[in-house]
Scaffold this motif. Structure first.
Motif, mmCIF file in Angstrom:
data_model
loop_
_atom_site.group_PDB
_atom_site.id
_atom_site.type_symbol
_atom_site.label_atom_id
_atom_site.label_comp_id
_atom_site.label_asym_id
_atom_site.label_seq_id
_atom_site.Cartn_x
_atom_site.Cartn_y
_atom_site.Cartn_z
ATOM 1 N N UNK A 355 13.342 -10.812 -41.184
ATOM 2 C CA UNK A 355 13.893 -11.133 -39.876
ATOM 3 C C UNK A 355 13.505 -12.563 -39.530
ATOM 4 N N UNK A 356 14.200 -13.126 -38.540
ATOM 5 C CA UNK A 356 13.697 -14.322 -37.887
ATOM 6 C C UNK A 356 12.731 -13.821 -36.817
ATOM 7 N N UNK A 357 11.461 -14.083 -37.001
ATOM 8 C CA UNK A 357 10.455 -13.486 -36.118
ATOM 9 C C UNK A 357 10.424 -14.164 -34.758
ATOM 10 N N UNK A 358 10.554 -15.492 -34.751
ATOM 11 C CA UNK A 358 10.572 -16.228 -33.484
ATOM 12 C C UNK A 358 11.076 -17.635 -33.754
ATOM 13 N N UNK A 426 1.138 -13.530 -30.833
ATOM 14 C CA UNK A 426 -0.171 -12.992 -31.179
ATOM 15 C C UNK A 426 -0.381 -13.027 -32.688
ATOM 16 N N UNK A 427 -1.642 -13.266 -33.066
ATOM 17 C CA UNK A 427 -2.018 -13.267 -34.484
ATOM 18 C C UNK A 427 -2.791 -11.989 -34.794
ATOM 19 N N UNK A 428 -2.466 -11.393 -35.944
ATOM 20 C CA UNK A 428 -3.147 -10.208 -36.431
ATOM 21 C C UNK A 428 -3.793 -10.533 -37.773
ATOM 22 N N UNK A 436 -5.049 -10.906 -44.969
ATOM 23 C CA UNK A 436 -3.655 -11.269 -44.687
ATOM 24 C C UNK A 436 -3.418 -11.360 -43.186
ATOM 25 N N UNK A 437 -2.581 -12.315 -42.765
ATOM 26 C CA UNK A 437 -2.280 -12.502 -41.350
ATOM 27 C C UNK A 437 -0.836 -12.103 -41.051
ATOM 28 N N UNK A 438 -0.613 -11.623 -39.848
ATOM 29 C CA UNK A 438 0.725 -11.294 -39.375
ATOM 30 C C UNK A 438 0.862 -11.793 -37.942
ATOM 31 N N UNK A 439 2.117 -11.959 -37.497
ATOM 32 C CA UNK A 439 2.367 -12.557 -36.178
ATOM 33 C C UNK A 439 3.475 -11.781 -35.488
ATOM 34 N N UNK A 440 3.316 -11.597 -34.179
ATOM 35 C CA UNK A 440 4.305 -10.848 -33.425
ATOM 36 C C UNK A 440 4.241 -11.230 -31.948
ATOM 37 N N UNK A 441 5.354 -10.972 -31.244
ATOM 38 C CA UNK A 441 5.398 -11.225 -29.811
ATOM 39 C C UNK A 441 4.886 -10.019 -29.019
ATOM 40 N N UNK A 442 4.786 -8.894 -29.691
ATOM 41 C CA UNK A 442 4.267 -7.666 -29.084
ATOM 42 C C UNK A 442 2.825 -7.475 -29.535
ATOM 43 N N UNK A 450 -2.157 -0.153 -40.927
ATOM 44 C CA UNK A 450 -2.616 -0.501 -42.277
ATOM 45 C C UNK A 450 -3.721 -1.544 -42.262
ATOM 46 N N UNK A 451 -4.669 -1.357 -41.338
ATOM 47 C CA UNK A 451 -5.827 -2.240 -41.314
ATOM 48 C C UNK A 451 -5.656 -3.514 -40.532
ATOM 49 N N UNK A 452 -4.520 -3.730 -39.856
ATOM 50 C CA UNK A 452 -4.331 -4.938 -39.056
ATOM 51 C C UNK A 452 -4.902 -4.749 -37.653
ATOM 52 N N UNK A 453 -5.445 -5.815 -37.117
ATOM 53 C CA UNK A 453 -5.915 -5.818 -35.733
ATOM 54 C C UNK A 453 -5.714 -7.217 -35.161
ATOM 55 N N UNK A 454 -5.678 -7.305 -33.840
ATOM 56 C CA UNK A 454 -5.559 -8.610 -33.194
ATOM 57 C C UNK A 454 -6.747 -9.470 -33.597
#
Length: 468
Positions: A355-358, A426-428, A436-442, A450-454
């Motif tokens: 997706x286009x995330x942002x 937000x960064x996870x 590993x890092x993930x990013x989301x608006x929520x 699966x082990x991700x946290x803010x």
């Protein structure tokens, strides 16, 4: 970088590397070039200049200019709706079938000259905005039964009255071919073929979705058909008609299909762009207007093409894509890039654009900080026997305390205070090796998944524009 589960299991390796390129224990052989893990963008190929969609302007209930404005380079529409097309910044592909071809009686209209005169009056003074005249859609099929000679006559009349505007036809499957087929009701091979005075050509051939992706369709049907078309005419401009509707694939599957069409377009110098079918909804299926993931991918790809044309979108927003590791779904490892070209590496990395995330703005915006793509080297930590890079987004290019594989790359601006139309980003961070890092608006999108946290409590990294 995200983990490559495929390299742990020998069977997975066979999907991506030749046997000669790995050692018996499954780890990469010393001669394997892992530099692609640090590649950013090779860019969409230079010959690509068009990103269009069918029937953005079709009838009073099908006007989607607000959706394609600042995104697509061209849009299909009928001259009767030319005032709606004028309200956008796209070029026009005008559908002129109803001025030329009498499908009911399988012939040219008897008053074709008068109809072309009317068209000339409609477009007078607007010719510079018209990219092409769309002559016909699948003209040789049952119910239409138009011949190549008729098409050549119609094109000739149109060009004589309104010169210097290219003409375009999309054929069904491979029915531009002069070879005979067993499909009852289509024109015989002797009446088919590519009109000698046609400028642009395409063909429809969509996957049936039985294997959950479009790879087989591209490999077994689209590529051979493209080769046949080129053998018939080695100079004509080609547009690939990418499937962009839910008649065969869902909105979850379509981003991969759309990107595979672009991948094919990039590899063939005779292909000048993509025509997406379709933007508008139909009683039988949904088009891109109702498919948010697929729409965001098409818009972002189109922006890259517009930049190549030096046709900078007025909203000037930069897409940031999210990719999923398709070979490691259990861990849901994520990747982020500011351009689509990373998806060409899927045969090596198994990452598929999701997706286009942002969206972000160019660097230097007021009330903002520069946003960088940082290449954090986790090779020693994960000890997988190959380069392992965590691609992380940060406002600090040096990422204090982290080992970087190479210089961080400037992507654009992320706002430090909330601006109209923006949302917090937000960064996870995962608890697995390599973090590993993930990013989301929520703020709850990945939390606990699966082990991700803010990674920074509830404090956002900054503020960005949502993708839709």
């Amino acid at each position: 970088m995200k983990t490559f589960k495929a390299f742990i299991v020998a069977a997975g390796l066979l999907l991506f590397l030749q046997v000669s390129c790995k050692k018996e224990d499954g780890s990469p052989a010393p001669n394997v070039d892992w530099s692609f893990l640090l590649e950013d963008s090779k860019g969409l190929s230079n010959q690509l200049r068009i990103s269009s969609a069918y029937w953005v302007f079709g009838n009073p209930y099908n006007l989607h200019g607000n959706e394609v404005n600042y995104h697509l380079t061209e849009a299909h529409g009928h001259p009767d709706h030319i005032s709606d097309i004028e309200a956008t910044d796209v070029k026009w592909i005008l559908d002129v079938e109803t001025y030329l071809l009498d499908y009911t009686n399988h012939q040219l209209y008897t008053d074709i000259d008068q109809r072309i005169d009317h068209l000339a009056n409609q477009v007078a003074g607007k010719e510079s905005n018209i990219s092409m005249f769309y002559i016909a859609d699948e003209p040789y099929l049952n119910g239409k039964q138009i011949t190549r000679a008729m098409l050549e006559t119609a094109i000739g009349k149109l060009k004589a009255k309104i010169p210097n505007i290219p003409t375009y036809i999309t054929f069904a499957h491979n029915y531009f071919s002069t070879e005979e087929n067993d499909k009852a009701g289509t024109q015989p091979g002797s009446n088919r073929g590519i009109p000698s005075n046609l400028d642009y050509v395409s063909f429809d051939w969509y996957s049936n979705g039985t294997d959950g992706s479009s790879k087989r369709n591209i490999d077994e049907l689209v590529i051979p058909t493209l080769k046949k078309l080129k053998e018939m005419n080695s100079t004509i401009h080609i547009l690939l008609t990418a499937e962009a509707y839910n008649g065969t694939l869902s909105d979850e599957q379509l981003p991969e299909a759309i990107c595979r069409y672009w991948d094919l377009a990039c590899t063939d110098g005779q292909v000048v762009g993509i025509d997406h079918f379709t933007w508008a909804d139909n009683p039988n299926f949904q088009g891109l207007t109702s498919l948010p993931k697929s729409q965001s991918i098409v818009k972002a790809l189109s922006k890259e093409i517009r930049l190549k044309r030096a046709d900078v979108p007025t909203d000037n927003k930069i897409p940031v894509y999210e990719y999923l590791d398709a070979h490691d779904n259990a861990n849901n490892r994520y990747e982020y890039r500011y351009d689509t070209w990373f998806w060409q590496g899927w045969t090596k990395t198994t990452y598929l654009v999701n997706d286009v995330k942002f969206y972000i703005r160019p660097a230097g915006e007021a009330n903002s900080k520069s946003l960088y793509l940082c290449y954090v080297d986790k090779t020693d930590e994960v000890n997988r026997g190959y380069m392992f890079i965590d691609h992380r987004l940060s406002t600090e290019p040096e990422l204090s305390g982290e080992k970087l594989a190479k210089t961080s790359k400037l992507l654009g601006s992320i706002y430090t205070t909330q601006q109209p139309g923006t949302l917090p980003l937000y960064e996870f961070i995962s608890e697995t090796k390599g973090n590993d890092h993930a990013y989301a608006l929520n703020p709850e999108e990945y939390n606990g998944k699966n082990g991700y946290k803010l990674s920074n409590g509830i404090q956002p990294l900054g503020y960005v524009y949502p993708s839709r």
